[in-house]
Motif scaffolding. Structure first.
Motif, PDB file in Angstrom:
ATOM      1  N   TRP A 302       0.805  -1.181  -0.029  1.00 27.00           N
ATOM      2  CA  TRP A 302      -0.081  -0.027   0.047  1.00 27.00           C
ATOM      3  C   TRP A 302       0.899   1.162  -0.118  1.00 27.00           C
ATOM      4  CZ3 TRP A 302      -3.415  -2.798  -1.898  1.00 27.00           C
ATOM      5  CH2 TRP A 302      -3.573  -4.101  -1.161  1.00 27.00           C
ATOM      6  N   ALA A 303       1.957   1.174   0.693  1.00 28.14           N
ATOM      7  CA  ALA A 303       3.081   2.304   0.725  1.00 28.14           C
ATOM      8  C   ALA A 303       3.389   2.570  -0.843  1.00 28.14           C
ATOM      9  CB  ALA A 303       4.141   1.979   1.097  1.00 28.14           C
ATOM     10  N   ALA A 304       3.618   1.229  -1.419  1.00 28.51           N
ATOM     11  CA  ALA A 304       4.259   1.401  -2.997  1.00 28.51           C
ATOM     12  C   ALA A 304       3.032   2.096  -3.924  1.00 28.51           C
ATOM     13  CB  ALA A 304       4.638  -0.016  -3.405  1.00 28.51           C
ATOM     14  N   GLN A 305       1.535   1.679  -3.448  1.00 33.08           N
ATOM     15  CA  GLN A 305       0.598   1.993  -4.455  1.00 33.08           C
ATOM     16  C   GLN A 305       0.139   3.406  -4.298  1.00 33.08           C
ATOM     17  OE1 GLN A 305      -2.289  -0.867  -4.546  1.00 33.08           O
ATOM     18  NE2 GLN A 305      -3.983   0.606  -5.421  1.00 33.08           N
ATOM     19  N   ALA A 306       0.550   3.869  -3.004  1.00 34.72           N
ATOM     20  CA  ALA A 306       0.409   5.324  -2.539  1.00 34.72           C
ATOM     21  C   ALA A 306       1.245   6.334  -3.296  1.00 34.72           C
ATOM     22  CB  ALA A 306       0.538   5.476  -1.188  1.00 34.72           C
ATOM     23  N   ALA A 307       2.495   5.756  -3.266  1.00 36.53           N
ATOM     24  CA  ALA A 307       3.784   6.571  -3.827  1.00 36.53           C
ATOM     25  C   ALA A 307       3.524   6.655  -5.446  1.00 36.53           C
ATOM     26  CB  ALA A 307       4.967   5.926  -3.552  1.00 36.53           C
ATOM     27  N   LEU A 308       3.121   5.469  -5.928  1.00 39.75           N
ATOM     28  CA  LEU A 308       2.737   5.434  -7.564  1.00 39.75           C
ATOM     29  C   LEU A 308       1.805   6.151  -7.935  1.00 39.75           C
ATOM     30  CD1 LEU A 308       3.600   1.442  -8.219  1.00 39.75           C
ATOM     31  CD2 LEU A 308       4.961   3.457  -8.918  1.00 39.75           C
ATOM     32  N   ARG A 309       0.832   6.148  -7.135  1.00 38.30           N
ATOM     33  CA  ARG A 309      -0.304   6.887  -7.656  1.00 38.30           C
ATOM     34  C   ARG A 309       0.103   8.309  -7.457  1.00 38.30           C
ATOM     35  NH1 ARG A 309      -4.353   9.721  -4.691  1.00 38.30           N
ATOM     36  NH2 ARG A 309      -6.533   9.326  -5.802  1.00 38.30           N
ATOM     37  N   GLU A 310       0.772   8.900  -6.408  1.00 34.47           N
ATOM     38  CA  GLU A 310       1.077  10.386  -6.686  1.00 34.47           C
ATOM     39  C   GLU A 310       1.849  10.804  -7.617  1.00 34.47           C
ATOM     40  OE1 GLU A 310      -0.450  11.906  -3.785  1.00 34.47           O
ATOM     41  OE2 GLU A 310       0.540  13.904  -4.450  1.00 34.47           O
ATOM     42  N   ILE A 311       2.806   9.506  -8.109  1.00 36.66           N
ATOM     43  CA  ILE A 311       3.915  10.238  -9.207  1.00 36.66           C
ATOM     44  C   ILE A 311       2.805  10.070 -10.422  1.00 36.66           C
ATOM     45  CG2 ILE A 311       5.366   8.841 -10.769  1.00 36.66           C
ATOM     46  CD1 ILE A 311       6.768   9.697  -8.371  1.00 36.66           C
ATOM     47  N   LEU A 312       1.833   9.113 -10.747  1.00 37.30           N
ATOM     48  CA  LEU A 312       1.101   9.145 -11.707  1.00 37.30           C
ATOM     49  C   LEU A 312       0.285  10.455 -11.815  1.00 37.30           C
ATOM     50  CD1 LEU A 312      -0.196   5.488 -11.693  1.00 37.30           C
ATOM     51  CD2 LEU A 312       1.207   6.569 -13.543  1.00 37.30           C
ATOM     52  N   LEU A 313      -0.152  11.062 -10.679  1.00 39.37           N
ATOM     53  CA  LEU A 313      -1.000  12.104 -10.748  1.00 39.37           C
ATOM     54  C   LEU A 313      -0.192  13.209 -11.203  1.00 39.37           C
ATOM     55  CD1 LEU A 313      -3.219  11.799  -7.257  1.00 39.37           C
ATOM     56  CD2 LEU A 313      -3.977  11.678  -9.689  1.00 39.37           C
ATOM     57  N   GLY A 314       1.201  13.187 -10.829  1.00 38.18           N
ATOM     58  CA  GLY A 314       2.227  14.395 -10.858  1.00 38.18           C
ATOM     59  C   GLY A 314       2.317  14.212 -12.668  1.00 38.18           C
ATOM     60  N   MET A 315       2.124  13.002 -13.386  1.00 41.14           N
ATOM     61  CA  MET A 315       2.269  13.238 -14.878  1.00 41.14           C
ATOM     62  C   MET A 315       1.344  13.541 -15.543  1.00 41.14           C
ATOM     63  SD  MET A 315       3.951   9.316 -14.499  1.00 41.14           S
ATOM     64  CE  MET A 315       4.332   9.056 -16.354  1.00 41.14           C
ATOM     65  N   LYS A 316       0.248  13.833 -15.094  1.00 39.69           N
ATOM     66  CA  LYS A 316      -0.912  14.390 -16.054  1.00 39.69           C
ATOM     67  C   LYS A 316      -0.812  15.792 -16.457  1.00 39.69           C
ATOM     68  CE  LYS A 316      -3.689  10.637 -15.346  1.00 39.69           C
ATOM     69  NZ  LYS A 316      -4.555  10.677 -14.344  1.00 39.69           N
TER      70      LYS A 316
END
Lengths: 316, 316, 316
Positions: A302-316
């Motif tokens: 869940w830590a990895a998922q939170a970090a990846l989600r935040e990265i993906l949001l930053g790529m939009k």
């Protein structure tokens, strides 16, 4: 979030913790987010939890995953600038980073400390070079000095199990006969400095971590005294920072036992794993009701998922 | 089906064989079944057929797949309880199993026999520990004593090619200069004991398999006599069970040739692969019309798909 | 297209180049094409670009991907027919190819030259055996004598950056202290012979490539003269074809520098990577405005996608 290399990249810790807890409750809620995007996971070193949990988290978000054991599958990478490459490294990181960055939308990297050259280790050259040349977000899967996905999982675990507004968290050194990096301990201190906790660090003399990481943490050289009233005991071995990479002690009296845990305020035991049973921690603790090591490892996803989600949001 | 470790886990053999044959005709008919589920495949040893066929079967069912070469990618695992872990194993199976079980919905494991300690090998500690601590279904990708995915593929193949209601199936030992495990031979006997066949086992003296596996199978030490009237000849080398792990003979007269096959009733030749040509079996047999080795290997995919489907049904 | 082993398999080069450029503009336009199909990627040797770009391209087309490091994950493969397999190879390619072909719809293979036996290397036994026994399309991920995915990426890159109808392309040998295969150089010549370019090949005496590959290319032993007026300089080291596998020279004056590039007509520098900086090519060239090495490597994805798309179309 542009990269995830250290705590400094995190815009809002409590929001990131919440995002991890939300992912745990509903793992596939953001499955469209990573569609048609690819994460490359590069391992310069062994990995079990990080390898599997990061793949899993990425797949939960709909990302494609490409895993590569760098030294084994590819070419030795030269990290230094300006050298004549007539040794055993067949490729320069400048090219490798730019090329992998052209195929992958996100790159995760694990690269441990050498433990032979402190200055070089603490410069984090591999990560700096990839950050400079890959042109895509870089995620730290454990570097020479930090392990932020672990630290975020630790924060989520403390959030889930704390019984007080501001728990006492004790990071304790554990005995080990081999020299291990300071990465997990450094990173834990770095993140705890920004969490709602009272941080105490305990270890034999000579094992002081870099003050840059310890920050507001209180150092107590007497383990028994440090453990008094602890809500969470976070065990870890590390080699000396001052006498860099050296094993100065493997004093068995620092092993965590039920007796040691009885000094705490009904404290929970945490450790990032892997760990050597009955050398660092007694079976009775790990197999008893106060151990959180499995819950903590499970939270890596869940830590990895939170970090990846935040990265993906930053790529939009 | 909760686990797939041995024949004992199979609720209904003929139903499982049918499920494999249905999958072969319509590989993607159950593609929604594995959606948002992940299988972790852990290899402690080399693998070609099992590695690829199990990945393929899992993907046919819509599962995500994470593959890990345990020793190489991760940490050496301690299997014994209660020990002080001051050797070369950095992680205990208790933690590894529980952690991997928290990321994966199903775990497949390959872990061969040591061939040095019979009692330990036959206890199947790795599998028992994972079964105990992982908390998710465990699939045997070949253990010290069994290879049930191979045996199921063998059953499917015999079902497809048999010309009689109750064919004669001869398991014959083949010469080899290296000590090989008894797993495939054991497992084949175990499954054939529950199939509609007449089972004969032939090998030089000293190569008797454990009676627990041979069961109702008739042991004949004269290969020529054993092969008489066979419908299926199943070749395999194994090292001695009695003189555990030893090579007592590599008598070339046990190699399967066309002459040997001519003793059968137009019999088909089967072998689990890999195999050493012209040492265990002559080119003329493998390249001739009676060999089923490729069809048999191809059926590994449908055996894996049938087993995984049954496991997934058991998880609902 | 049935296989993709060399230029001879390509029905229409300019159509294939266009297909690559279309994929680059719209990577996911053919995402349904590979649905429910699986590509197996078999690596007998190290790989970075090929490994990642081919996985990526396959995923763009909706293919499932199974990656296997053959020697490491599986069994040593015997390539010779008729031998008694009593050595270190546990499996024959006849079985391995047929078995993998039964699981995978397409097989990609990387297998480098031995550089010890020219005749054997140039027979491309691994690829011929897989082509013969696998029963599915085979893709060359670099063989002993060719690297067609690289050559296609080179064609795409030249198409994108050329400023003239018929540019001058100079393939130049570069110094290296280790013996490297001729595959990339051979393949580049083979493809350039069918492209709209003027091909010049330059190298020290003794480094002549096989005339079968050089074709209409003009050989000039004086590098400076060869570079005059070049639009593209394609650097590569290779060991001697005549004195097979030998390093006859590592003359540093053949390294590409800005001085060398100034002899060209504002030429672009290309190299397949990996490369050793300041031994084969100076930093000033690679970090300067004339280097195309990253663009070229990025085009590997689109070359792989074009080739895979053509293979998939041929399977309908």
């Amino acid at each position: 979030m542009k990269h995830f290399l250290s705590f400094q990249d995190v815009p809002d810790l409590s929001q990131l913790i919440t995002s991890g807890i939300v992912a745990k409750r509903n793992p596939f809620g953001d499955q469209e987010m990573g569609k048609n995007k690819t994460i490359g996971l590069l391992f310069f070193n062994s990995s079990l939890r990080t390898r599997i949990s990061t793949q899993k988290a990425a797949q939960n978000l709909g990302l494609n995953v490409i895993v590569m054991n760098v030294g084994q599958d590819g070419w030795g990478l030269e990290m230094e600038e300006g050298v004549i490459m007539n040794g055993d490294k067949a490729e320069h990181v400048k090219e490798a980073a730019a090329v992998i960055g052209s195929y992958c939308d996100i790159i995760g990297i694990r690269s441990f400390a050498s433990l032979s050259d402190r200055e070089k280790d603490y410069q984090e050259i591999v990560f700096q070079q990839f950050k400079k040349y890959a042109g895509v977000p870089i995620i730290n899967l454990e570097s020479a000095t930090r392990h932020p996905l672990q630290s975020l999982a630790d924060c989520i675990t403390i959030e889930e199990f704390k019984l007080k507004e501001r728990p006492k968290v004790v990071l304790t050194w554990l005995p080990h006969f081999k020299p291990l990096p300071q990465a997990v301990a450094n990173s834990f201190c770095e993140w705890m400095n920004h969490a709602e906790v009272e941080l105490v660090v305990t270890h034999p003399k000579g094992y002081d971590l870099s003050p840059d990481f310890v920050g507001k943490g209180q150092v107590i050289y007497d383990q028994d005294k440090a453990l008094e009233g602890a809500d969470f005991v976070y065990g870890k071995n590390w080699s000396s920072y001052e006498h860099y990479g050296q094993v100065l002690s493997s004093d068995p009296s620092w092993m965590i036992t039920n007796d040691k845990m009885s000094l705490t305020d009904n404290g929970k035991f945490m450790h990032c794993l892997p760990l050597r049973r009955n050398m660092k921690v007694a079976d009775e603790v790990l197999d008893g009701p106060h151990s959180l090591v499995i819950e903590q490892a499970a939270n890596r996803e869940w830590a990895a998922q939170a970090a990846l989600r935040e990265i993906l949001l930053g790529m939009k």
